[in-house]
Design an enzyme around this catalytic site. Structure first.
Site: not given
Ligand code: NDP
Length: 246
Positions: A154, A141
């Site tokens: 974070y 990030s």
């Molecule tokens: P979302 O919340 O849309 O996606 C997060 C994903 O992580 C979901 O598919 C969720 O799936 C999965 N997840 C969460 N906890 C678990 C777990 N314990 N086991 C398996 N899967 C898990 O957010 P984003 O798409 O934004 O996030 C994706 C990545 O991008 C993250 O690492 C986030 O930190 C990073 N990021 C996002 C930014 C933003 O502005 N959106 C900026 C910078 C980085 P499920 O709940 O079905 O398990």
């Protein structure tokens, strides 16, 4: 081999960046192995990819469980013969100052964002070494590049992964492993929906995200760029943020 035909496992593929990446890579001919906890969403995504002529499989994965990452990797190898890329994308965030002492939130971020990546490495690295090639892509990030209040823990988890990958890279100069850290800025996903309990703060964060955030497809394209490189080219770090992000 560039993207076409590569077997790519993606954690957190049920929404946001992971889902967009799965769709985009599949549209470019990759075989996608999708991991997350919400399997209903993964199943729908598999059906969509297959309807478009692609190949995909869904695996229930909680990245806090090392065994689930082993299952994800094993599924790729058993179903498709190999694993070329692991995209460690699953992540969670909490909006709170350190002084708020959200100890539960800290644990969740460390368990998912850091240990989840380590569990993925433990599962994939032996396969990569056996094959003689493999690529680890992590979604970190810009929070780790410009540290802002309420995101300290974070940011710490994301920079732990950045550091881990650089160390791993330096230990892996025999040409087997490629590592890439993708740093998105604000991206319109569900991330913020689970980031804070106070509805007023959440709505404010959601409004800012809706106004400033870019679409997850932008990050998917960056991941595809890194995956598409020839074997002797490693894209180390990529930052993708909204043009107007401070
Ligand atoms: P979302 O919340 O849309 O996606 C997060 C994903 O992580 C979901 O598919 C969720 O799936 C999965 N997840 C969460 N906890 C678990 C777990 N314990 N086991 C398996 N899967 C898990 O957010 P984003 O798409 O934004 O996030 C994706 C990545 O991008 C993250 O690492 C986030 O930190 C990073 N990021 C996002 C930014 C933003 O502005 N959106 C900026 C910078 C980085 P499920 O709940 O079905 O398990």
């Amino acid at each position: 081999m560039t993207i076409h035909g590569k077997v790519v496992a993606i954690t957190g593929a049920s929404s946001g960046i992971g889902e967009a990446t799965a769709r985009h890579l599949a549209s470019l001919g990759a075989v996608v192995v999708l991991g997350a906890r919400r399997t209903d969403r993964l199943d729908r995504l598999v059906a969509e990819v297959e309807a478009d002529g692609g190949r995909a499989v869904a695996v229930r994965v909680d990245v806090t469980d090392p065994g689930d990452l082993r299952t994800l990797v094993t599924t790729a190898v058993e179903r498709f013969g190999r694993l070329d890329v692991l995209v460690g994308n699953a992540g969670v965030t909490r909006i709170s100052t350190v002084a708020d002492l959200d100890v539960e939130g800290w644990s969740a971020m460390v368990d998912v964002n850091v240990k989840g990546i380590l569990h993925g490495i433990a599962a994939a690295l032996p396969v990569f070494r056996r094959q003689g090639s493999g690529h680890l892509v992590t979604v970190v990030s810009t929070s780790g590049l410009k540290i802002v209040p309420t995101q300290a823990v974070y940011a710490g988890t994301k920079n732990a992964v950045r550091t881990l990958l650089e160390g791993l890279r330096q230990e892996s100069t025999d040409g087997v492993l490629r590592t890439t850290s993708i740093s998105p800025g604000y991206v319109r996903t569900e991330l913020i929906d689970h980031a804070v309990d106070d509805p007023a703060v959440r709505e404010q964060a959601q409004r800012s995200m809706a106004k400033l955030g870019i679409e997850p497809e932008a990050v998917a394209r960056a991941i595809a760029f890194a995956v598409d490189q020839p074997e002797d080219v490693e894209i180390g770090d990529l930052t993708i943020r909204p043009t107007r992000q401070g």
